[in-house]
Design a protein around this motif. Structure first.
Motif, mmCIF file in Angstrom:
data_model
loop_
_atom_site.group_PDB
_atom_site.id
_atom_site.type_symbol
_atom_site.label_atom_id
_atom_site.label_comp_id
_atom_site.label_asym_id
_atom_site.label_seq_id
_atom_site.Cartn_x
_atom_site.Cartn_y
_atom_site.Cartn_z
ATOM 1 N N VAL A 187 0.839 -1.199 0.000
ATOM 2 C CA VAL A 187 0.000 0.000 0.000
ATOM 3 C C VAL A 187 0.873 1.247 0.000
ATOM 4 C CG1 VAL A 187 -1.682 1.334 1.324
ATOM 5 C CG2 VAL A 187 -1.956 -1.144 1.111
ATOM 6 N N LEU A 202 -0.928 -5.725 -2.199
ATOM 7 C CA LEU A 202 -2.101 -5.486 -3.037
ATOM 8 C C LEU A 202 -2.208 -6.490 -4.176
ATOM 9 C CD1 LEU A 202 -1.818 -1.591 -3.289
ATOM 10 C CD2 LEU A 202 -3.352 -2.911 -1.808
ATOM 11 N N VAL A 228 -8.530 1.324 -4.061
ATOM 12 C CA VAL A 228 -7.549 0.402 -3.476
ATOM 13 C C VAL A 228 -7.686 0.323 -1.966
ATOM 14 C CG1 VAL A 228 -5.086 0.060 -3.057
ATOM 15 C CG2 VAL A 228 -5.896 0.569 -5.366
ATOM 16 N N THR A 247 -8.760 -2.569 1.958
ATOM 17 C CA THR A 247 -7.880 -2.775 3.119
ATOM 18 C C THR A 247 -8.569 -2.223 4.366
ATOM 19 O OG1 THR A 247 -6.744 -0.629 3.015
ATOM 20 C CG2 THR A 247 -5.938 -2.382 1.554
#
Length: 333
Positions: A264, A295, A311, A315
């Protein structure tokens, strides 16, 4: 006096007596003298004519050798001409993007086509393109832009705007690239910048690093956070933030970032550099998670801001996009 000397004197006396007995030679007649002169003149004219023929032949031979050499060069020239070299590839295109490879025809640039030396590219209204040069430099072309490529480190901006990214400072040294314009040649010193040439004025805005604009009247150096305008014989400067609206078009044609297997943190560093922001972690836990989370997937087709939202939603981290910062917090906070 010795015997040899005595004999020599006797011979001289004999020859003198013989000459007195013979008498003087009769003078040549006028007709004989004229004939002799005519013979000498004829011989002289023949000699001069022979020399002229030799000179003329030499001139013809030299001319013929030059002609033969010219024909030989003409015949060999196609064999020694440099073949076009691949200078760039298309990373992303939005809207109309066309190319002219030198035959005068403009054709749509396909995603799979390589861009060769001598090619011109132009973008339509609303069209933009992102290119990856063979030497690693990245270019982006704004709408209504015309650029000609000499090789992988040299191009000419004829109109419109080009954004140049030579890579993060210190990441890949030696990525040389010169952008010629009618107002001067722009040479980067490890940077992100955009050059815009419109109506005879050149604007160079520096987002990161420095650039030098080389001109006959003297070089102009611009630093990060500065926009320099060259026009009408004057140079003006103004401050320009790395997240100013002038840079917004660049994000619309950002090449995809491969997130597969990356952390990340790697991804956020890319997004921050693409948008002129800095990263702020609200806690040590958020910073640790950004380094440890790996990722998967792709962000192709998304702008950097859209990619950050997409993205981090996969998470336990939460982003907050501000004008100057990308703030990242852990879900537990």
């Amino acid at each position: 006096m010795n015997t040899e000397q005595h004999m020599g004197l006797d011979e001289d006396r004999d020859i003198a007596a013989l000459l007195r007995a013979v008498g003087a030679r009769p003078a040549a007649s006028a007709e004989a003298m004229a004939a002799a002169r005519a013979a000498v003149a004829a011989e002289w004219h023949a000699t001069v004519a022979a020399r002229q023929r030799r000179r003329q032949f030499t001139g013809w031979a030299m001319a013929a050798s030059v002609a033969v050499g010219a024909v030989a060069v003409w015949l060999v020239r196609p064999l020694v001409q440099t073949e076009p070299q691949v200078v760039a590839s298309l990373a992303r295109a939005v809207g109309g993007v066309e190319q002219n490879t030198g035959d005068g025809r403009w054709t749509p640039l396909a995603a799979t086509e390589a861009i060769e030396s001598g090619t011109q590219l132009r973008t339509a209204s609303g069209g933009r393109a992102a290119l990856r040069m063979a030497n690693g430099v990245e270019l982006r072309l704004d709408s209504r832009t015309l650029v000609a490529f000499a090789d992988s480190s040299h191009a000419t901006l004829k109109s419109g705007a080009v954004y140049v990214d030579s890579g993060a400072p210190g990441a890949a040294p030696g990525r040389d690239f010169v952008l010629d314009t009618p107002a001067g040649s722009v040479r980067h010193l490890g940077t992100q910048y955009q050059a815009r040439y419109v109506n005879g004025d050149l604007q160079v805005a520096v987002r990161e690093g420095r650039v030098a604009v080389e001109r006959e009247s003297g070089d102009v150096v611009a630093n990060a956070g500065e926009r320099v305008t060259l026009g009408g014989g004057e140079v003006t400067r103004a401050a320009l933030a790395p997240n100013a609206a002038d840079w917004s078009w660049v994000a619309d044609v950002t090449p995809p970032f491969s997130i597969e297997g990356r952390s990340v943190e790697d991804f956020l560093v890319w997004a921050a550099r693409e948008t002129g922001r800095s990263i702020v972690y609200t806690s040590g836990e958020a910073a640790q998670q950004s380094r440890s989370v790996t990722l998967r997937g792709t962000v192709e087709g998304l702008t950097p801001d859209q990619a950050v939202q997409a993205v981090l939603s996969t998470t336990s981290l939460q982003p907050e996009l501000g004008p100057e910062h990308i703030r990242v917090r852990a879900a537990a906070e």
